[in-house]
Design a protein around this motif. Structure first.
Motif, PDB file in Angstrom:
ATOM      1  N   SER A 198       0.513  -1.160   0.156  1.00  0.00           N
ATOM      2  CA  SER A 198      -0.210  -0.173   0.646  1.00  0.00           C
ATOM      3  C   SER A 198       0.569   1.141   0.127  1.00  0.00           C
ATOM      4  O   SER A 198       1.837   1.677   0.891  1.00  0.00           O
ATOM      5  CB  SER A 198      -0.982  -0.443   1.004  1.00  0.00           C
ATOM      6  OG  SER A 198      -2.009   0.783   1.436  1.00  0.00           O
ATOM      7  N   LEU A 199       1.012   1.538  -1.018  1.00  0.00           N
ATOM      8  CA  LEU A 199       1.085   3.337  -0.899  1.00  0.00           C
ATOM      9  C   LEU A 199       1.142   4.400   0.100  1.00  0.00           C
ATOM     10  O   LEU A 199      -0.386   4.010   0.132  1.00  0.00           O
ATOM     11  CB  LEU A 199       1.507   3.895  -2.252  1.00  0.00           C
ATOM     12  CG  LEU A 199       1.968   3.175  -3.631  1.00  0.00           C
ATOM     13  CD1 LEU A 199       1.612   4.167  -4.607  1.00  0.00           C
ATOM     14  CD2 LEU A 199       3.521   2.954  -3.252  1.00  0.00           C
ATOM     15  N   LEU A 202      -2.933   5.011   5.647  1.00  0.00           N
ATOM     16  CA  LEU A 202      -2.800   3.093   6.139  1.00  0.00           C
ATOM     17  C   LEU A 202      -3.568   2.518   7.457  1.00  0.00           C
ATOM     18  O   LEU A 202      -3.793   2.228   7.743  1.00  0.00           O
ATOM     19  CB  LEU A 202      -1.077   2.803   6.129  1.00  0.00           C
ATOM     20  CG  LEU A 202      -0.402   3.482   5.132  1.00  0.00           C
ATOM     21  CD1 LEU A 202       1.061   3.208   5.674  1.00  0.00           C
ATOM     22  CD2 LEU A 202      -0.249   2.812   4.132  1.00  0.00           C
ATOM     23  N   ARG A 203      -3.673   3.989   8.376  1.00  0.00           N
ATOM     24  CA  ARG A 203      -4.266   3.950   9.027  1.00  0.00           C
ATOM     25  C   ARG A 203      -5.872   3.451   9.246  1.00  0.00           C
ATOM     26  O   ARG A 203      -6.256   2.512  10.095  1.00  0.00           O
ATOM     27  CB  ARG A 203      -4.321   4.871  10.779  1.00  0.00           C
ATOM     28  CG  ARG A 203      -4.983   4.435  11.604  1.00  0.00           C
ATOM     29  CD  ARG A 203      -5.144   5.138  12.728  1.00  0.00           C
ATOM     30  NE  ARG A 203      -5.387   7.027  12.228  1.00  0.00           N
ATOM     31  CZ  ARG A 203      -5.672   7.896  13.052  1.00  0.00           C
ATOM     32  NH1 ARG A 203      -5.338   7.690  13.803  1.00  0.00           N
ATOM     33  NH2 ARG A 203      -6.198   9.034  12.164  1.00  0.00           N
ATOM     34  N   ARG A 204      -6.372   3.886   8.161  1.00  0.00           N
ATOM     35  CA  ARG A 204      -7.648   3.806   7.455  1.00  0.00           C
ATOM     36  C   ARG A 204      -8.076   2.912   6.809  1.00  0.00           C
ATOM     37  O   ARG A 204      -9.262   1.643   6.901  1.00  0.00           O
ATOM     38  CB  ARG A 204      -7.914   4.765   6.919  1.00  0.00           C
ATOM     39  CG  ARG A 204      -8.579   6.302   7.501  1.00  0.00           C
ATOM     40  CD  ARG A 204      -8.819   6.736   6.564  1.00  0.00           C
ATOM     41  NE  ARG A 204      -8.349   7.638   5.613  1.00  0.00           N
ATOM     42  CZ  ARG A 204      -7.493   8.328   5.409  1.00  0.00           C
ATOM     43  NH1 ARG A 204      -7.623   9.179   6.339  1.00  0.00           N
ATOM     44  NH2 ARG A 204      -7.073   8.960   4.265  1.00  0.00           N
ATOM     45  N   ILE A 233      -0.979  -3.712   6.088  1.00  0.00           N
ATOM     46  CA  ILE A 233       0.312  -3.952   7.941  1.00  0.00           C
ATOM     47  C   ILE A 233       2.062  -4.022   6.947  1.00  0.00           C
ATOM     48  O   ILE A 233       2.657  -3.693   7.554  1.00  0.00           O
ATOM     49  CB  ILE A 233      -0.510  -4.898   8.200  1.00  0.00           C
ATOM     50  CG1 ILE A 233      -1.747  -5.437   9.095  1.00  0.00           C
ATOM     51  CG2 ILE A 233       0.657  -5.481   9.690  1.00  0.00           C
ATOM     52  CD1 ILE A 233      -2.264  -6.500   9.172  1.00  0.00           C
ATOM     53  N   GLU A 234       1.839  -4.435   5.963  1.00  0.00           N
ATOM     54  CA  GLU A 234       3.291  -4.811   5.706  1.00  0.00           C
ATOM     55  C   GLU A 234       3.789  -3.222   5.266  1.00  0.00           C
ATOM     56  O   GLU A 234       5.228  -3.553   5.801  1.00  0.00           O
ATOM     57  CB  GLU A 234       3.204  -5.707   4.570  1.00  0.00           C
ATOM     58  CG  GLU A 234       4.766  -6.262   3.389  1.00  0.00           C
ATOM     59  CD  GLU A 234       4.967  -7.508   4.798  1.00  0.00           C
ATOM     60  OE1 GLU A 234       6.391  -6.977   4.290  1.00  0.00           O
ATOM     61  OE2 GLU A 234       4.473  -8.386   5.122  1.00  0.00           O
ATOM     62  N   THR A 235       2.651  -2.589   4.773  1.00  0.00           N
ATOM     63  CA  THR A 235       3.669  -1.261   4.620  1.00  0.00           C
ATOM     64  C   THR A 235       4.148  -0.450   6.015  1.00  0.00           C
ATOM     65  O   THR A 235       5.227   0.051   5.759  1.00  0.00           O
ATOM     66  CB  THR A 235       3.224   0.309   3.395  1.00  0.00           C
ATOM     67  OG1 THR A 235       2.858  -0.511   2.694  1.00  0.00           O
ATOM     68  CG2 THR A 235       3.746   1.096   3.054  1.00  0.00           C
ATOM     69  N   ASN A 242       1.826   7.498  18.398  1.00  0.00           N
ATOM     70  CA  ASN A 242       0.647   8.358  18.791  1.00  0.00           C
ATOM     71  C   ASN A 242      -0.320   8.495  17.636  1.00  0.00           C
ATOM     72  O   ASN A 242      -1.967   8.734  18.487  1.00  0.00           O
ATOM     73  CB  ASN A 242       1.522   9.912  18.033  1.00  0.00           C
ATOM     74  CG  ASN A 242       2.914   9.972  19.218  1.00  0.00           C
ATOM     75  OD1 ASN A 242       3.052   9.997  19.827  1.00  0.00           O
ATOM     76  ND2 ASN A 242       3.675  10.597  18.146  1.00  0.00           N
ATOM     77  N   LEU A 243      -0.153   8.025  17.079  1.00  0.00           N
ATOM     78  CA  LEU A 243      -2.031   8.034  16.282  1.00  0.00           C
ATOM     79  C   LEU A 243      -2.866   6.639  16.808  1.00  0.00           C
ATOM     80  O   LEU A 243      -3.637   6.273  16.314  1.00  0.00           O
ATOM     81  CB  LEU A 243      -1.567   7.968  14.761  1.00  0.00           C
ATOM     82  CG  LEU A 243      -0.805   8.982  13.657  1.00  0.00           C
ATOM     83  CD1 LEU A 243      -0.638   8.717  12.397  1.00  0.00           C
ATOM     84  CD2 LEU A 243      -1.787   9.521  13.870  1.00  0.00           C
TER      85      LEU A 243
END
Length: 395
Positions: free
Chosen positions: A65-66, A76-78, A92-94, A110-111
């Motif tokens: 995922s870029l 990425l969190r979303r 997850i990999e990214t 922190n996120l």
């Protein structure tokens, strides 16, 4: 155009050999009629890793995922809770790739990405569970990451469940995660309170050797304090570590001996050692040729001979003082020297052992080279003082 490193797997094992020669040999072995022209005139090396991480199964390792810049982590969190499992795996990999950078790791903490991974540790997909465990192990290298993990009880419960997962790939990642968390004493206390000592001990004998090694290291960290040692003894930890001494793996034996040293430093553990006649077993490992084994064996003997009964049992063990004196002269290994000298000081409080050592080995002990270490010098002087009791008692 092909890279000069197209046979990179072989190049890793033959680093001193010209890669072009390896390529031509491989082509000849495969009976290729046309030699690649770029073996003679190599192009630029590749810019990306040639050894990818292979997940559990059926995952396209080229998919990522870029995510770049400030918006990478929120994006990425979303995607961590996307309905498409492939998107989740790629995210997850990214994240795992990014958080190797401590700055991005703290950004992830922190996120609250760790909190977002609680449900992923119990996901039905074994691939997601495995990659999530691996990502958490990287985040656990950070103090903030460890704290975020151990304060989330739901996450600890899922980690405990994954420690007994049917997939070995998941268990090994969880073992690495727990070993990383337990390195910090405050986080280790939280693992002890949650019951991870009992969990690890219950699975220790049935695990693969690689997982056993990591679990032993984790248990050493968890048993640094009296509470952890008592819990381990009550969970039959002494007998479990004793059974591991029958293994052939050097790291397993040395790890089990290190754990036994912690347990025998307590009164209950020392009593169990006497009942199991542990000194006779330790004498065998003390004469082993592997430094890790005889060093840890000497440390256990040091604790087993603190009390009078232990000194009496040591008198019945053949060649124990002679071997300890030999190890105490090993100036290249300070740990071995310290454990051997302290164990020798303990058993020399027995009158017959003291007399034998003073008569046969006094000059060898007197000539022990200790270097500039003040601790070893102090231990040597204590040993000479104990041996000197022979002269004072006879006058």
């Amino acid at each position: 155009m092909f890279s000069i490193n197209k046979n990179s797997y072989l190049h890793n094992y033959f680093e001193n050999m010209n890669p072009r020669l390896i390529n031509r040999c491989v082509d000849k072995a495969r009976e290729f009629s046309n030699i690649d022209e770029h073996d003679l005139d190599p192009p630029a090396n590749r810019l990306t890793s040639e050894q990818p991480n292979i997940p559990v199964k059926n995952v396209d390792v080229t998919r990522r995922s870029l995510g770049f810049g400030r918006k990478a982590m929120p994006k990425l969190r979303r995607e961590l809770h996307n309905k498409d499992q492939d998107v989740v795996i790629a995210a997850i990999e990214t994240i795992c790739d990014l958080v190797h950078d401590p700055e991005r790791g703290y950004e992830a903490v922190n996120l609250k990405i760790i909190d977002r991974m609680v449900n992923l540790m119990s996901h039905e997909s074994e691939v997601i569970r495995e990659r999530t465990s691996r990502t958490l192990a990287v985040l656990a290298e950070l103090a903030a990451g460890r704290e975020a993990i151990v304060t989330n009880k739901s996450l600890l419960a899922n980690i405990a469940a994954c420690a007994e997962d049917t997939w070995a790939e998941i268990r090994i990642q969880v073992a690495a995660l727990l070993e990383m968390i337990a390195r910090f004493w405050k986080a280790a206390d939280d693992l002890v309170q949650f019951g991870f000592i009992q969990i690890l001990l219950s699975n220790l004998l049935t695990e693969d050797s690689e997982i056993q090694i990591m679990h032993l290291e984790t248990l050493r960290s968890l048993m640094y304090e009296t509470t952890g040692k008592i819990i381990a003894i009550e969970s039959d930890g002494f007998n479990i570590f004793l059974k591991l001494l029958d293994e052939d793996n050097t790291q397993i034996i040395s790890g089990a001996l290190a754990c036994l040293a912690l347990l025998t430093s307590t009164c209950v553990g020392e009593k169990l050692a006497r009942e199991a006649k542990l000194l006779r077993i330790l004498n065998m490992f003390l004469h082993d040729e592997r430094p890790e084994v005889y060093t840890n064996a000497a440390s256990v003997i040091m604790f087993c001979t603190l009390k009078t009964q232990g000194k009496l049992d040591a008198y019945k063990v053949k060649n124990l003082p002679k071997r300890l004196i030999h190890l105490s002269r090993n100036k290249l290994n300070p740990s071995t020297q310290i454990f051997a000298i302290k164990a020798l000081s303990n058993i020399c409080e027995h009158p017959k052992i003291r007399t034998e050592v003073q008569r046969k080995y006094f000059e060898q002990i007197k000539n022990i080279q200790v270097g500039d270490d003040p601790c070893i010098k102090s231990y040597k002087n204590q040993l000479l003082t104990v041996i000197g009791w022979v002269a004072s008692s006879s006058t």
